[in-house]
Design a protein around this motif. Structure first.
Motif, PDB file in Angstrom:
ATOM      1  N   PRO A  33      55.115 -33.304 -86.228  1.00 28.20           N
ATOM      2  CA  PRO A  33      55.510 -34.448 -85.407  1.00 28.20           C
ATOM      3  C   PRO A  33      55.115 -34.228 -83.954  1.00 28.20           C
ATOM      4  CG  PRO A  33      57.413 -33.103 -85.988  1.00 28.20           C
ATOM      5  CD  PRO A  33      56.261 -32.597 -86.801  1.00 28.20           C
ATOM      6  N   PRO A  34      54.631 -35.263 -83.294  1.00 28.35           N
ATOM      7  CA  PRO A  34      54.236 -35.103 -81.886  1.00 28.35           C
ATOM      8  C   PRO A  34      55.457 -34.893 -80.998  1.00 28.35           C
ATOM      9  CG  PRO A  34      54.131 -37.411 -82.525  1.00 28.35           C
ATOM     10  CD  PRO A  34      54.436 -36.637 -83.782  1.00 28.35           C
ATOM     11  N   VAL A  35      55.240 -34.221 -79.895  1.00 24.19           N
ATOM     12  CA  VAL A  35      56.299 -34.043 -78.899  1.00 24.19           C
ATOM     13  C   VAL A  35      55.723 -34.363 -77.523  1.00 24.19           C
ATOM     14  CG1 VAL A  35      57.656 -32.332 -80.161  1.00 24.19           C
ATOM     15  CG2 VAL A  35      55.778 -31.574 -78.716  1.00 24.19           C
ATOM     16  N   PRO A  36      56.542 -34.865 -76.614  1.00 27.02           N
ATOM     17  CA  PRO A  36      56.045 -35.143 -75.259  1.00 27.02           C
ATOM     18  C   PRO A  36      55.605 -33.862 -74.560  1.00 27.02           C
ATOM     19  CG  PRO A  36      58.194 -36.173 -75.646  1.00 27.02           C
ATOM     20  CD  PRO A  36      57.960 -35.230 -76.783  1.00 27.02           C
ATOM     21  N   PRO A  37      54.745 -33.980 -73.573  1.00 28.48           N
ATOM     22  CA  PRO A  37      54.358 -32.806 -72.793  1.00 28.48           C
ATOM     23  C   PRO A  37      55.596 -32.128 -72.201  1.00 28.48           C
ATOM     24  CG  PRO A  37      52.955 -34.676 -72.250  1.00 28.48           C
ATOM     25  CD  PRO A  37      54.048 -35.206 -73.117  1.00 28.48           C
ATOM     26  N   LEU A  40      59.255 -28.816 -76.813  1.00 27.01           N
ATOM     27  CA  LEU A  40      58.959 -27.947 -77.953  1.00 27.01           C
ATOM     28  C   LEU A  40      59.400 -28.612 -79.247  1.00 27.01           C
ATOM     29  CD1 LEU A  40      60.282 -24.512 -76.599  1.00 27.01           C
ATOM     30  CD2 LEU A  40      57.881 -25.169 -76.858  1.00 27.01           C
ATOM     31  N   ARG A  41      58.660 -28.375 -80.319  1.00 23.13           N
ATOM     32  CA  ARG A  41      59.116 -28.785 -81.646  1.00 23.13           C
ATOM     33  C   ARG A  41      60.237 -27.857 -82.105  1.00 23.13           C
ATOM     34  NH1 ARG A  41      53.476 -29.096 -81.815  1.00 23.13           N
ATOM     35  NH2 ARG A  41      52.644 -31.178 -82.252  1.00 23.13           N
ATOM     36  N   SER A  42      61.135 -28.386 -82.885  1.00 20.49           N
ATOM     37  CA  SER A  42      62.214 -27.574 -83.441  1.00 20.49           C
ATOM     38  C   SER A  42      61.690 -26.820 -84.663  1.00 20.49           C
ATOM     39  CB  SER A  42      63.384 -28.462 -83.856  1.00 20.49           C
ATOM     40  OG  SER A  42      63.019 -29.256 -84.973  1.00 20.49           O
ATOM     41  N   PRO A  43      62.358 -25.744 -85.075  1.00 24.32           N
ATOM     42  CA  PRO A  43      61.935 -25.035 -86.289  1.00 24.32           C
ATOM     43  C   PRO A  43      61.885 -25.940 -87.516  1.00 24.32           C
ATOM     44  CG  PRO A  43      63.473 -23.687 -85.048  1.00 24.32           C
ATOM     45  CD  PRO A  43      63.449 -25.039 -84.377  1.00 24.32           C
ATOM     46  N   GLU A  44      62.752 -26.948 -87.571  1.00 17.63           N
ATOM     47  CA  GLU A  44      62.776 -27.856 -88.727  1.00 17.63           C
ATOM     48  C   GLU A  44      61.478 -28.633 -88.869  1.00 17.63           C
ATOM     49  OE1 GLU A  44      66.588 -26.465 -87.668  1.00 17.63           O
ATOM     50  OE2 GLU A  44      65.198 -27.638 -86.417  1.00 17.63           O
ATOM     51  N   ALA A  45      60.746 -28.801 -87.781  1.00 13.56           N
ATOM     52  CA  ALA A  45      59.481 -29.542 -87.835  1.00 13.56           C
ATOM     53  C   ALA A  45      58.434 -28.819 -88.666  1.00 13.56           C
ATOM     54  CB  ALA A  45      58.953 -29.775 -86.417  1.00 13.56           C
ATOM     55  N   PHE A  46      58.657 -27.536 -88.954  1.00 11.22           N
ATOM     56  CA  PHE A  46      57.679 -26.724 -89.679  1.00 11.22           C
ATOM     57  C   PHE A  46      58.073 -26.506 -91.141  1.00 11.22           C
ATOM     58  CE2 PHE A  46      57.472 -25.893 -85.215  1.00 11.22           C
ATOM     59  CZ  PHE A  46      56.125 -25.805 -84.927  1.00 11.22           C
ATOM     60  N   ALA A  47      59.148 -27.176 -91.576  1.00  8.93           N
ATOM     61  CA  ALA A  47      59.670 -26.955 -92.927  1.00  8.93           C
ATOM     62  C   ALA A  47      58.682 -27.348 -94.016  1.00  8.93           C
ATOM     63  CB  ALA A  47      60.979 -27.718 -93.105  1.00  8.93           C
ATOM     64  N   SER A  48      57.772 -28.279 -93.723  1.00  7.86           N
ATOM     65  CA  SER A  48      56.808 -28.717 -94.738  1.00  7.86           C
ATOM     66  C   SER A  48      55.738 -27.666 -95.019  1.00  7.86           C
ATOM     67  CB  SER A  48      56.147 -30.023 -94.297  1.00  7.86           C
ATOM     68  OG  SER A  48      55.418 -29.832 -93.089  1.00  7.86           O
ATOM     69  N   GLN A 193      65.953 -23.619 -77.510  1.00  7.09           N
ATOM     70  CA  GLN A 193      64.885 -24.011 -78.433  1.00  7.09           C
ATOM     71  C   GLN A 193      63.885 -22.874 -78.628  1.00  7.09           C
ATOM     72  OE1 GLN A 193      63.761 -27.566 -76.163  1.00  7.09           O
ATOM     73  NE2 GLN A 193      64.181 -28.794 -77.998  1.00  7.09           N
ATOM     74  N   PHE A 194      63.538 -22.205 -77.536  1.00  9.81           N
ATOM     75  CA  PHE A 194      62.611 -21.076 -77.613  1.00  9.81           C
ATOM     76  C   PHE A 194      63.188 -19.967 -78.487  1.00  9.81           C
ATOM     77  CE2 PHE A 194      61.247 -16.990 -75.530  1.00  9.81           C
ATOM     78  CZ  PHE A 194      59.962 -16.974 -76.031  1.00  9.81           C
ATOM     79  N   GLY A 195      64.456 -19.639 -78.259  1.00  9.47           N
ATOM     80  CA  GLY A 195      65.099 -18.607 -79.070  1.00  9.47           C
ATOM     81  C   GLY A 195      65.145 -18.983 -80.539  1.00  9.47           C
ATOM     82  N   ALA A 196      65.381 -20.276 -80.820  1.00  7.73           N
ATOM     83  CA  ALA A 196      65.429 -20.737 -82.216  1.00  7.73           C
ATOM     84  C   ALA A 196      64.058 -20.601 -82.881  1.00  7.73           C
ATOM     85  CB  ALA A 196      65.910 -22.180 -82.271  1.00  7.73           C
ATOM     86  N   LEU A 197      62.981 -20.875 -82.149  1.00  4.20           N
ATOM     87  CA  LEU A 197      61.634 -20.721 -82.703  1.00  4.20           C
ATOM     88  C   LEU A 197      61.333 -19.254 -83.005  1.00  4.20           C
ATOM     89  CD1 LEU A 197      59.669 -23.189 -80.397  1.00  4.20           C
ATOM     90  CD2 LEU A 197      59.876 -23.382 -82.886  1.00  4.20           C
TER      91      LEU A 197
END
Length: 215
Positions: A33-37, A40-48, A193-197
């Motif tokens: 999914p796109p994110v604004p400049p 950061l994307r959340s870890p859930e965005a990578f579940a696929s 968010q950084f720590g979650a990634l």
């Protein structure tokens, strides 16, 4: 029929079968999914991404938006000279790393940098202000190279991966990157968010992205 002829016919048959077989499917591209400049994307965005190594590599690549940001790399130089600003200019006045990563005896980092930003003086500050050890020089390096450093206890301050997660998510000097004070661009996203990634990267197996990959 001669054995040689039998082998020849068998080889022709195998070749024909291979030609008739449908081509293997190429891996389907992952559409994140796109994110604004500046976000950061959340870890859930990578579940696929089902493959653990591929998911871990993608998670680290996302986290490297922070690691490659001036708020980080300015304090991770390879030559002992801290950088300043979004353009990464050499520190002015001239200073050097010193033996303990805290500057030379006559001009230590904390001579100017206090435990908080001094916005009127335009001097950044945070608890324990100092350069990262030379073993963790990131300036000019790729996400793949930084990833290898982060995983290596000989180059990460002898930290375990669990300690790397804790450092990323809660360290006060790291936190300064999102509250850098006067006129400075903050690091992407937030420290949480950084720590979650980083946590998700470790849990996925901590694989590194390929050398050519960029965030």
């Amino acid at each position: 029929m001669q054995p040689f002829l039998l082998c020849l016919l068998a080889g022709v048959g195998l070749l024909a079968a291979a030609c008739d077989a449908p081509p293997a499917e190429a891996p389907k591209p992952v559409h994140l999914p796109p994110v604004p400049p500046g976000e950061l994307r959340s870890p859930e965005a990578f579940a696929s991404i089902r493959d653990n190594d591929a998911r871990a590599a993608s998670l680290f690549l996302e986290a490297s938006k922070v690691l490659l940001h001036p708020r980080c790399v300015n304090c991770h130089p390879h030559d002992g000279v801290p950088r300043q600003g979004d353009s990464g200019g050499r520190h002015n006045p001239p200073v050097e790393r010193g033996q303990r990563d805290r500057g030379l005896a006559a001009l230590e980092c904390t001579s100017c940098h206090q435990a908080q930003n001094l916005d009127f003086a335009r001097v950044p500050g945070a608890p324990g202000w100092h350069l990262a050890p030379v073993e963790m020089a990131w300036l000019g390096r790729t996400p793949a190279a930084i990833c290898a450093q982060v995983k290596d206890p000989a180059r990460n301050g002898k930290k375990t991966l669990a300690q790397i997660v804790e450092h990323s998510a809660h360290d006060e000097l790291v936190a300064w990157g999102w509250a850098p004070g006067h006129g400075r661009t903050k690091a992407p996203g937030s420290q949480a968010q950084f720590g979650a990634l980083i946590d998700a990267w470790v849990k996925a197996g901590a694989a590194c992205p390929p050398e050519e990959a960029r965030p």
